[in-house]
Structure formats: C-alpha cells, structure tokens
Design an enzyme around this catalytic site. Sequence first.
Site, PDB file in Angstrom:
ATOM      1  N   GLY A  65      -6.520 -31.142 -26.889  1.00  0.00           N
ATOM      2  CA  GLY A  65      -7.762 -31.194 -27.316  1.00  0.00           C
ATOM      3  C   GLY A  65      -7.789 -32.031 -28.814  1.00  0.00           C
ATOM      4  O   GLY A  65      -6.848 -31.699 -29.538  1.00  0.00           O
TER       5      GLY A  65
ATOM      6  N   SER B 255     -13.772 -22.458 -30.431  1.00  0.00           N
ATOM      7  CA  SER B 255     -12.602 -22.031 -30.742  1.00  0.00           C
ATOM      8  C   SER B 255     -12.444 -20.486 -30.598  1.00  0.00           C
ATOM      9  O   SER B 255     -13.229 -19.777 -30.681  1.00  0.00           O
ATOM     10  CB  SER B 255     -12.335 -22.398 -32.371  1.00  0.00           C
ATOM     11  N   SER B 256     -11.225 -19.909 -30.296  1.00  0.00           N
ATOM     12  CA  SER B 256     -10.880 -18.644 -30.180  1.00  0.00           C
ATOM     13  C   SER B 256     -11.070 -18.022 -31.474  1.00  0.00           C
ATOM     14  O   SER B 256     -11.656 -16.629 -31.338  1.00  0.00           O
ATOM     15  CB  SER B 256      -9.453 -18.206 -29.668  1.00  0.00           C
TER      16      SER B 256
ATOM     17  N   MET C   5      -3.101 -20.884 -25.779  1.00  0.00           N
ATOM     18  CA  MET C   5      -2.463 -19.748 -26.418  1.00  0.00           C
ATOM     19  C   MET C   5      -3.397 -18.584 -25.552  1.00  0.00           C
ATOM     20  O   MET C   5      -3.792 -17.223 -26.032  1.00  0.00           O
ATOM     21  CB  MET C   5      -2.657 -19.457 -27.859  1.00  0.00           C
TER      22      MET C   5
ATOM     23  N   GLY D   3     -13.649 -25.274 -23.890  1.00  0.00           N
ATOM     24  CA  GLY D   3     -12.737 -26.340 -24.554  1.00  0.00           C
ATOM     25  C   GLY D   3     -11.438 -26.433 -23.625  1.00  0.00           C
ATOM     26  O   GLY D   3     -10.849 -27.423 -23.074  1.00  0.00           O
ATOM     27  N   HIS D   4     -10.789 -25.307 -23.476  1.00  0.00           N
ATOM     28  CA  HIS D   4      -9.514 -25.165 -22.676  1.00  0.00           C
ATOM     29  C   HIS D   4      -9.835 -25.641 -21.092  1.00  0.00           C
ATOM     30  O   HIS D   4      -8.994 -26.452 -20.590  1.00  0.00           O
ATOM     31  CB  HIS D   4      -9.061 -23.743 -22.488  1.00  0.00           C
TER      32      HIS D   4
HETATM   33  P1  AMP Z   1      -5.173 -23.073 -28.257  1.00  0.00           P
HETATM   34  O1  AMP Z   1      -5.263 -22.112 -27.113  1.00  0.00           O
HETATM   35  O2  AMP Z   1      -6.128 -22.886 -29.360  1.00  0.00           O
HETATM   36  O3  AMP Z   1      -3.777 -23.459 -28.620  1.00  0.00           O
HETATM   37  O4  AMP Z   1      -5.769 -24.395 -27.545  1.00  0.00           O
HETATM   38  C1  AMP Z   1      -5.003 -24.993 -26.243  1.00  0.00           C
HETATM   39  C2  AMP Z   1      -5.608 -26.529 -26.265  1.00  0.00           C
HETATM   40  O5  AMP Z   1      -6.943 -26.505 -26.117  1.00  0.00           O
HETATM   41  C3  AMP Z   1      -5.146 -27.225 -27.387  1.00  0.00           C
HETATM   42  O6  AMP Z   1      -4.753 -28.665 -27.009  1.00  0.00           O
HETATM   43  C4  AMP Z   1      -6.372 -27.500 -28.216  1.00  0.00           C
HETATM   44  O7  AMP Z   1      -6.512 -28.489 -28.825  1.00  0.00           O
HETATM   45  C5  AMP Z   1      -7.389 -27.199 -26.903  1.00  0.00           C
HETATM   46  N1  AMP Z   1      -8.841 -26.858 -27.560  1.00  0.00           N
HETATM   47  C6  AMP Z   1      -9.057 -25.798 -28.284  1.00  0.00           C
HETATM   48  N2  AMP Z   1     -10.532 -25.794 -28.557  1.00  0.00           N
HETATM   49  C7  AMP Z   1     -11.069 -26.811 -27.904  1.00  0.00           C
HETATM   50  C8  AMP Z   1     -12.227 -27.413 -28.104  1.00  0.00           C
HETATM   51  N3  AMP Z   1     -13.150 -26.923 -28.615  1.00  0.00           N
HETATM   52  N4  AMP Z   1     -12.364 -28.874 -27.487  1.00  0.00           N
HETATM   53  C9  AMP Z   1     -11.337 -29.273 -26.658  1.00  0.00           C
HETATM   54  N5  AMP Z   1     -10.275 -28.873 -26.710  1.00  0.00           N
HETATM   55  C10 AMP Z   1      -9.760 -27.664 -27.237  1.00  0.00           C
END
Ligand code: AMP
Length: 286
Positions: free
Chosen positions: A146, A184-185, A29, A35-36
């Site tokens: 993740g 985390s965002s 997103m 993490g991303h």
């Molecule tokens: P999001 O943008 O929050 O939807 O996350 C996109 C992807 O990044 C998802 O597969 C999440 O699980 C992964 N993700 C987000 N935060 C982390 C983190 N701290 N460590 C590893 N993967 C992450």
Amino acid sequence: MVICDPQIMRELSREWLREGKTIGLVPTMGNLHEGHLSLMRRAASENDIAVASIFVNPKQFGPNEDFAAYPRTFEADLAGCRSAGLEIVFAPTGSAMYPTGFCTRVEVDELTSGLCGAARPGHFSGVTTVVARLHCLILPTRAYYGEKDYQQLQVISRMTEDLGLGIEVIGMPIVRESDGLAMSSRNQYLDADERQAALCLSRALRAAQEAAAGGPVSAAAIEDAAADVIADEPLAKIDYVSLVDPRSLVPMAYLDEPGRLCLAARVGPARLIDNALIVPGGSLAS
Ligand code: AMP
C-alpha cells in the site's frame, strides 16, 4: 488453506510455478481492514493463486514500540482473506520465520535514511529482512503493497529490483475512512477525542495541495501549510512533515514537478503516518 511451515510454503509455491501458475502475494501483519482487503482483491483478480501472509514481525519494532500491544485478530483475519477471494494464508510463527541461527539482515541504504527511517532506527532493516525472506520463499509473480506506507513501498521496490528476484512490486492507493483518516490498525489505539484529532493529518495534506494549487512553489511553503494544520491540533505532535521526490525520497527544495508530501505525527498513544502526491497547479491525488 492456512500454512504455517515455511518449508511447505516454499514447496507449494515451487509446484505452482512449475505448473506455470502466477502467484500474487500480499504481506500483512494481520488485523485486516479495507486497506489490506483492497490489496488482496487485486492479487486474487490478477493471479492464478493469491497468498496473504500474516506475521507480526518482531524485527521491525523498536524496543519501546508496540510489538506486544499490536492487535492480533487471526480468526477474523482468516474470514477477511476468504471474503477477498484468497485461497492461501501463510501464517508462520516467529521461530519458523527466524529459526535458531538465523543471522541475516537485509539493509537498503539511502532510501531508508530519512522520514520514518530517521525516526525509527532499525525499522526498515526489519521490514526488508522479513520481506526478502517472504519474497524468496514464495517467489510471487507480483507482490502488493500500500502507498499508505509510502517509504516502505519504495524501499521494497528497490530491494526487490536490486536483488534481481524478478518479482513485480505493485503499489496500491491509500484506502481512507469516509472522513479522510487513512485506515490503519493503529487507529484502534485512539479514543474518541484522539480519533477526531487524527483527522488533522489528512487535513494537512489537503492544505498542502491548496498551497500548491497556484503552480510551482517552494517546498517550505508546502510543508509549512501542512505543519500549521497539525500544530493547531492540541492532541497531535508532529514527528516530520517532508516533501520528497517520489522515487528517490530526497527532500525537494522547490515543487516544480510532482512531489510526495509525507508526514508522521503522534496522536495520543498512536504514531500515525499519511502521505499524498502534491502536484503543482493540481488538486489532491491519493
Ligand atoms: P500492515 O499489516 O500494516 O503491515 O500492512 C500490510 C499492507 O497493507 C502494507 O503494504 C500496507 O501499506 C498496506 N496498507 C495498510 N493500510 C493501508 C491503507 N489504508 N490503504 C492501502 N494499503 C494499506
């Protein structure tokens, strides 16, 4: 290259597949952090083509959740993708992802009934609907998610297998700040005191592993050890603390084989989640 049109994205990926290329997909997103980027680097390293999608998916937010406030940082995200070695960013608009007349919903049962599925009605059908569309449009060889969103990873793995899409779903370890907070965002919503308070989540996971260090023990003892740490933090409010089977996500009664401790808590304006593998007689793994 930034692609906004799903039709063009589909045609390009079909062409890559005809040429025998492997495709790695990292759905996000946006508002990228380390993490991303860890997912993106892996996708770039083990595929001929790596694609990141950036799309704040309205279907996975509840009516009183943070869809409008969710941080959108597209230009910085593009730089992040480039630095992680990605060639292609798929960034559709809402109306391109869900054109007029779109009325399909993809639902995974059972795995979505507890944990965040219970706390956020409709959330997972929003996730699986957008991910099914991304997987079908792009047909990646491998897709990367993740473990930070542990339930989401299990739900997406199950859906992808059930639909027979032939996509390998790869789970990646949680990337943490140096003090233990899972990246985390939504950490951006925290002020300085709340940011400090948020450390109770990773502390709770450590306490749970300590409770399991002596060997098999009841799930309640593990959950209580974690919940006590969060309850001691005045700025945090527990949503759930649950030890579950790592694949089925069914709550465990007794930890005699590895379990996944999943927790969610509200800290100030943010709802934060974290989890860890808890091994009887072991030390903390991610
Ligand atoms: P999001 O943008 O929050 O939807 O996350 C996109 C992807 O990044 C998802 O597969 C999440 O699980 C992964 N993700 C987000 N935060 C982390 C983190 N701290 N460590 C590893 N993967 C992450």
